[in-house]
Structures are given as C-alpha cells and as structure tokens.
Write an enzyme that holds these catalytic residues in place. Sequence first.
Site, PDB file in Angstrom:
ATOM      1  N   ASP A   1       2.684  -3.831   2.218  1.00  0.00           N
ATOM      2  CA  ASP A   1       2.832  -4.561   0.921  1.00  0.00           C
ATOM      3  C   ASP A   1       4.104  -4.444   0.048  1.00  0.00           C
ATOM      4  OD1 ASP A   1       1.760  -1.835   0.539  1.00  0.00           O
ATOM      5  OD2 ASP A   1       0.720  -2.240  -1.308  1.00  0.00           O
ATOM      6  N   HIS A   2       4.970  -3.534   0.344  1.00  0.00           N
ATOM      7  CA  HIS A   2       6.047  -3.332  -0.084  1.00  0.00           C
ATOM      8  C   HIS A   2       7.303  -4.006   0.556  1.00  0.00           C
ATOM      9  CE1 HIS A   2       4.343  -0.833  -3.273  1.00  0.00           C
ATOM     10  NE2 HIS A   2       3.459  -0.718  -2.280  1.00  0.00           N
TER      11      HIS A   2
ATOM     12  N   HIS B   1       3.302  10.253  -1.929  1.00  0.00           N
ATOM     13  CA  HIS B   1       2.563   9.292  -1.370  1.00  0.00           C
ATOM     14  C   HIS B   1       2.071   9.562   0.177  1.00  0.00           C
ATOM     15  CE1 HIS B   1       0.630   5.451  -1.469  1.00  0.00           C
ATOM     16  NE2 HIS B   1       1.620   4.599  -0.453  1.00  0.00           N
TER      17      HIS B   1
ATOM     18  N   HIS C   1       0.581  -2.669  -9.241  1.00  0.00           N
ATOM     19  CA  HIS C   1       0.002  -2.097  -8.180  1.00  0.00           C
ATOM     20  C   HIS C   1      -1.604  -2.238  -8.147  1.00  0.00           C
ATOM     21  CE1 HIS C   1      -0.526   0.133  -4.427  1.00  0.00           C
ATOM     22  NE2 HIS C   1       0.557  -0.454  -3.828  1.00  0.00           N
TER      23      HIS C   1
ATOM     24  N   HIS D   1       9.304   2.134  -0.099  1.00  0.00           N
ATOM     25  CA  HIS D   1       8.644   2.797   1.299  1.00  0.00           C
ATOM     26  C   HIS D   1       8.000   1.557   2.222  1.00  0.00           C
ATOM     27  CE1 HIS D   1       5.014   1.989  -1.177  1.00  0.00           C
ATOM     28  NE2 HIS D   1       4.192   2.394  -0.242  1.00  0.00           N
TER      29      HIS D   1
ATOM     30  N   HIS E   1       4.934   0.917   3.597  1.00  0.00           N
ATOM     31  CA  HIS E   1       3.696   0.484   3.853  1.00  0.00           C
ATOM     32  C   HIS E   1       4.005  -1.256   3.476  1.00  0.00           C
ATOM     33  CE1 HIS E   1       1.157   4.007   2.579  1.00  0.00           C
ATOM     34  NE2 HIS E   1       1.206   3.813   3.880  1.00  0.00           N
TER      35      HIS E   1
HETATM   36 ZN   LIG Z   1       1.528  -0.304  -1.876  1.00  0.00          ZN
HETATM   37 ZN   LIG Z   2       2.019   2.414  -0.431  1.00  0.00          ZN
END
Ligand SMILES: [Zn+2]
Ligand SMILES: [Zn+2]
Length: 305
Positions: A66-67, A142, A270, A62, A64
């Site tokens: 941090d990914h 999410h 995570h 996804h 976001h």
């Molecule tokens: Zn994340």
């Molecule tokens: Zn996320």
Amino acid sequence: MIFELTILGANAAIPAHGRFPTSQVLCINHRYYMIDCGEGAQIQLFRHKIKINKIHAIFISHLHGDHYFGLMGLLNTMNLRGRTEPLYLHAPKGLQEIITLQLKYSHAVLNYSLHFIETNQEKSVFLFEDEKVTVHTIPLLHRIPCCGFLFREKAKDKNLIKEKIPIDLPIAGRIALKKGEDFEHNNQILKNEDYTHLPNKRRSYAFCSDTVYLPSSALIEIIKGVDLLYHEATFTHIHEKRAAQTFHSTGKQAALIAQEARVAKLILGHFSTRYYDLSPLLEEAKEVFPNAALAIEGETFSVEE
Ligand SMILES: [Zn+2]
Ligand SMILES: [Zn+2]
C-alpha cells in the site's frame, strides 16, 4: 516561497470508500518530492494537476504494497511522457531488485536514469539534499523495516531592508549583506545589522507512517518542533490492542506524539478500511492536540514563511 503538502492518498492496505492508499507530494519552491506511491498515485497526480515529470525525487517508507504498488506504473508513464531527467528513488533494500525485475521481463528501457538510494531504518541519517532542502530518515517500528522522512529547508540568507540600501550598491554588496557580512561602500562601512532583517525561519515537515506508538523515544527528539507532522492513525483508540499487535497507532496516540514533540500541526492518515466515517479518529485526536486535521485526498497543507 511555497512549502505545501498535497495528499494523494491516505487509506491503509487497500483502496476503499473513494480513498487511495498512501501517497503525497511535498512542493518546496516549485520542486516536487513524492512520499510513498500507493496504487493509483499517478491517477491522483493527474487529478490534482501535478505534472509527473516535475517530480525530482521519490521517498518510499517501506515495502508493504500500500506504500509502493503505484510506482511501476508511474515510472513507465514518466518514460512515455518523455522524461529525460534522472530520478532519485530512496527506499528500503529490495526495491531496486523488484523494479529491475519488472523492467527486465517487460523488455522496457527507460530513457531516463533511475538512481536507487537505500534507506537506513535503524537510525536517523542524512539521505538527500538539493539547494532548498535536506532530508533525513526517521526510524519507525513496524512489521518490516520502515522509516519516515524529515524534510527541512536549508538555512536561508538574511532579508535586506530595501528602503535603506543605497541605490548604487553593487550586487556584490547585496550578496555580502544577505550572507550576514559588513560591506565597504563609498568609503563607508555598511554594518550588517543596520541593513538586514533575520532570515525567514526554516520550515519543516515530518512524515511518519507506518509505526507502532513510540512515546518518549528517539522519534520525539527527531521531529521536535516541526511545522507539520503527518502521523499514521490506522485505528481509533478503542482498538488500541489491535493497533499494537499490527504495529500501528491510534488517532489518540498520534495526537500524544504531536503533543510531546510540540509540533505546530498534526495530520492524521493511513486510515483503516473499517472506517467509512473518519470523524471519530479526528475527534479523539483533537481532544489531546487541537490543531489536528485529516489527510483527505486533494487537500493541501501550506506552511507560511
Ligand atoms: Zn501501510
Ligand atoms: Zn505497513
């Protein structure tokens, strides 16, 4: 043959406590598949001696940051390191626009082709295959569209019982037996079951990050019986409410999913930055599902044949 997952990062939101945001590499028979590409992923690849241009395909869960914030740097380095092989990027709608815009304003021209394949977060669908593996999406719930990925080895040939195989059996005969067929040789029918063992099992890995707790759901059916399950465990169970509000899971909930889906091994990841010490997360998971481990940078998890 190798079936091995290497953790490059498993922290949530930001790099902290020496931990990097989410990224990992699955190696199947010397083919490398990257899953998520958080900030610093390429530093971690160098550190753990994974050649970046061996990566065949990338899967982004996804958008976001941090990914995927490590992606632009990685794509650029691949180019500087002389990549000419095409790269397949599986990601939610929007990533192509983001990457194209950055390339445009830096006047960058890549010497390899980038192929964007949009993922489906609504239902589990076929996404990718090569000669060794198939990949399907795993719908997750999410704050923004998000899916995990199910990697499964393809059906394998049967194994020959070498000591029984006639020395003068031609290659065609060996291939036929491996495919499960009988074969005529020197006017004699070689019965398949007399000359072969069953093929090795098809190994599997399910990546599930980020998601709210999804018990008794379609998720369970999709990941049922996998050899290796990575499930996010952002919080300890004391913060169950916070987990639900932010569409994340707790260590205990990850373990309950592993238990319900009867997987062989669970990897937790995570981790919220609030945890310097991750042992409470592991302990609460192990109370429910003993074969659990933490996703620590540099750790590898192998599945035997
Ligand atoms: Zn994340
Ligand atoms: Zn996320």
